[in-house]
Enzyme design. Structure first.
Site, PDB file in Angstrom:
ATOM      1  CB  THR A 161      -0.923   0.027   1.226  1.00  0.00           C
ATOM      2  OG1 THR A 161      -0.132   0.036   2.420  1.00  0.00           O
ATOM      3  CG2 THR A 161      -1.838  -1.187   1.234  1.00  0.00           C
ATOM      4  CD  GLU A 162       4.409   2.924  -1.910  1.00  0.00           C
ATOM      5  OE1 GLU A 162       4.490   3.992  -1.267  1.00  0.00           O
ATOM      6  OE2 GLU A 162       5.380   2.168  -2.113  1.00  0.00           O
TER       7      GLU A 162
END
Length: 574
Positions: free
Chosen positions: A285-286
């Site tokens: 996840t970013e």
């Protein structure tokens, strides 16, 4: 006295614990320190029998790595969970402690699974594993300035660990104690799904959350199909409904996202690339660096909650897909090692961006890029996410690893590779690689001078191996890990990381004035060698003008040249 008595009657024997996390207490402005995080999970462990905090091996800071296990039926035995067909989701936080959203989101989520009945239904078929802070070392190195492009929190940890390593480049080479302990956890629990929480740098856009999924083209077909046809669409739809619409990780084709996004090839140095070697679907996840910190934490919370919910719902489908993939790898013959992006193929993705524009820089006076937040747009843009293999090898029946290469053997053992040692000195018919060409980086990268573009020349011959050398058959779950670490052409092979650099050096050579007479005798008594030498001089006229180069050519084609120079020491039994 009467007032005091009344107070005693109305005050409970003990006050209920304060379940607000440091992030919540700060109004969403701060992230928990390492000690606050671990103390919070200790509190959960003490309060709820469904939560257990495990302590594993050390990190490079000298502190242990922790693992939180949340199991509604209070079963914390790996073998028992597998027998009962539970799906395991492993969430790793704080690999880059300056990107701490997952640390705080996971604390809140773990608590809410215990205290909110409607959430507990998502854990009927799932056991949730959480590494609270992976880069313990970096989390202890707290500061306010190292993330120059990031909007909060008030203070945070540092990207490098105690040895200044980026742990998200250390999965295959396993230089750090952190990585060795992570490998122990991963191999013991063998999760079905892995999530690594991060914050992105780069372009400006409307999305709070972007996502890297394990590169689909590397996955076995059952896992690829489930990921692309079921899990990713469900995650995208769920995050849209949660008011955190996702886009793929923003790696732009041109200067701005409108030009298109490029897929990310997560080689095994990265977390999701490593987990894919063992048929675990990985996600990174970013969250977007410029969004308020509390929004980034909420988006991470929403993603993790949704992921667990989807795995619970698809538990049987995931089990079947992973079982098929695990069976396939046992008999798979050809393995792709290196990949290139196919820019002739593109999908369309909905992207919510800001128009990229240029204006004079107040620093240099030159044109500079900026994003105009008053010029928001939503449109479909190209997404290039198809990769094709450029190097494919046929696996051998077995590898033979000489015991001398202890660093490599230790890494194989850490990854549960099944090996047997030769009981006596044994001559074997094998295929050996000679390294004919390679390139080496001019600057160090994560403690190594990386090699690349390796070329090999195979040669079949009989070779003596010694009692205690390791024989490794490729009929096991670790087949893909073995191929991608032991084949020198692979991008993250142990050769490319420099574990075999000693073979690149000659240990013996010659004195020119002595070897002149030897070389003359060799040419006189060996007509084929003379022909080779004449052909070399014709093909290399400039080098032929050098007496040293002539002697070197003859030396390298003579019995005096050491056979171990540039000979890759790991043999293949075909």
């Amino acid at each position: 006295m009467l007032l005091h008595y009344l107070l005693l009657l109305t005050t409970p024997w003990f006050l209920p614990p304060d379940w607000l996390t440091p992030h919540e207490k700060s109004g969403g402005q701060e992230t928990a320190t390492y000690q606050e995080c671990i103390s919070y999970y200790e509190q959960l462990d003490q309060a709820y029998e469904e939560v257990k905090l495990f302590t594993y091996g050390l990190t490079d800071s000298g502190r242990p790595l922790h693992l939180v296990v949340i199991s509604l039926d209070r079963d914390f035995e790996v073998q028992s969970l597998r027998q009962r067909n539970k799906r395991l989701v492993l969430v790793q936080n704080g690999i880059h402690p300056g990107e701490p959203e997952g640390i705080d989101a996971s604390m809140m989520l773990a608590r809410d699974y215990m205290q909110q009945k409607d959430l507990r239904a998502s854990l009927q078929n799932v056991v949730l594993l959480i590494i609270p802070v992976y880069n313990v070392d970096g989390a202890l190195n707290r500061n306010r300035t190292s993330r120059a492009n990031q909007n909060g929190p008030a203070s945070y940890g540092f990207r490098g660990n105690a040895r200044n390593l980026d742990l998200n480049r250390d999965y295959i080479k396993t230089d750090s104690r952190n990585a060795r302990t992570f490998t122990q956890i991963f191999q013991e629990w063998q999760p079905d799904i892995f999530v690594d929480t991060h914050t992105s740098n780069g372009a400006d856009y409307q999305h709070v959350m972007t996502l890297i999924a394990t590169q689909k083209d590397k996955l076995a077909s059952p896992l690829k199909n489930y990921l692309t046809q079921n899990l990713l669409p469900a995650l995208e739809d769920g995050m849209e409904k949660a008011k955190f619409p996702m886009a793929p990780y923003v790696n732009t084709k041109g200067a701005t996202p409108e030009t298109g996004l490029l897929g990310f090839m997560d080689s095994p140095r990265y977390s999701s690339g490593y987990t894919a070697l063992f048929n675990t679907i990985g996600f990174v996840t970013e969250t977007h660096m410029l969004k308020p910190f509390d929004q980034r934490v909420k988006a991470t919370y929403a993603f993790l909650e949704l992921m667990v919910k989807m795995v619970n719902q698809d538990a049987a489908r995931i089990a079947d897909a992973r079982s098929q993939a695990n069976q396939a790898v046992l008999t798979q013959t050809n393995f792709p090692l290196n990949w290139v992006l196919d820019t002739t193929q593109a999908d369309k993705v909905k992207f919510r961006g800001y128009r990229g524009k240029y204006k004079p820089s107040e620093v240099s006076g030159l044109p500079r890029l900026y994003y105009d937040r008053k010029a928001a747009f939503t449109k479909n843009i190209p997404y290039y996410n198809t990769f094709r293999a450029t190097t494919v090898i046929t696996k051998p029946k077995a590898y033979v690893v000489p015991q001398a290469w202890g660093e490599v053997i230790a890494r194989l053992q850490l990854n549960n590779v099944t090996m047997e040692q030769l009981p006596v000195d044994t001559e074997l018919e094998v295929e050996l690689y000679h390294i004919t060409d390679y390139q080496t980086a001019q600057r160090p990268y994560e403690g190594h001078y990386l090699h690349r573009d390796v070329q090999v020349r195979p040669e079949k011959r009989k070779l003596l191996f010694y009692r205690g050398d390791y024989l490794i058959y490729l009929n096991q779950p670790a087949n893909r890990y073995l191929v991608e670490t032991l084949e020198p052409q692979a991008v993250d092979s142990f050769f490319n990381w420099g574990f075999f650099d000693a073979i690149l050096e000659q240990k013996e050579y010659f004195s020119d004035y002595v070897f002149e007479d030897v070389a003359a005798e060799l040419l006189k008594n060996n007509p084929p060698l003379r022909q080779q030498h004449d052909a070399w001089k014709k093909a290399n006229p400039e080098q032929a003008k050098s007496a040293q180069s002539n002697l070197d050519f003859i030396y390298r084609h003579s019995p005096y040249y050491e056979p171990s120079h540039l000979r890759y020491p790991i043999a293949r039994i075909l």
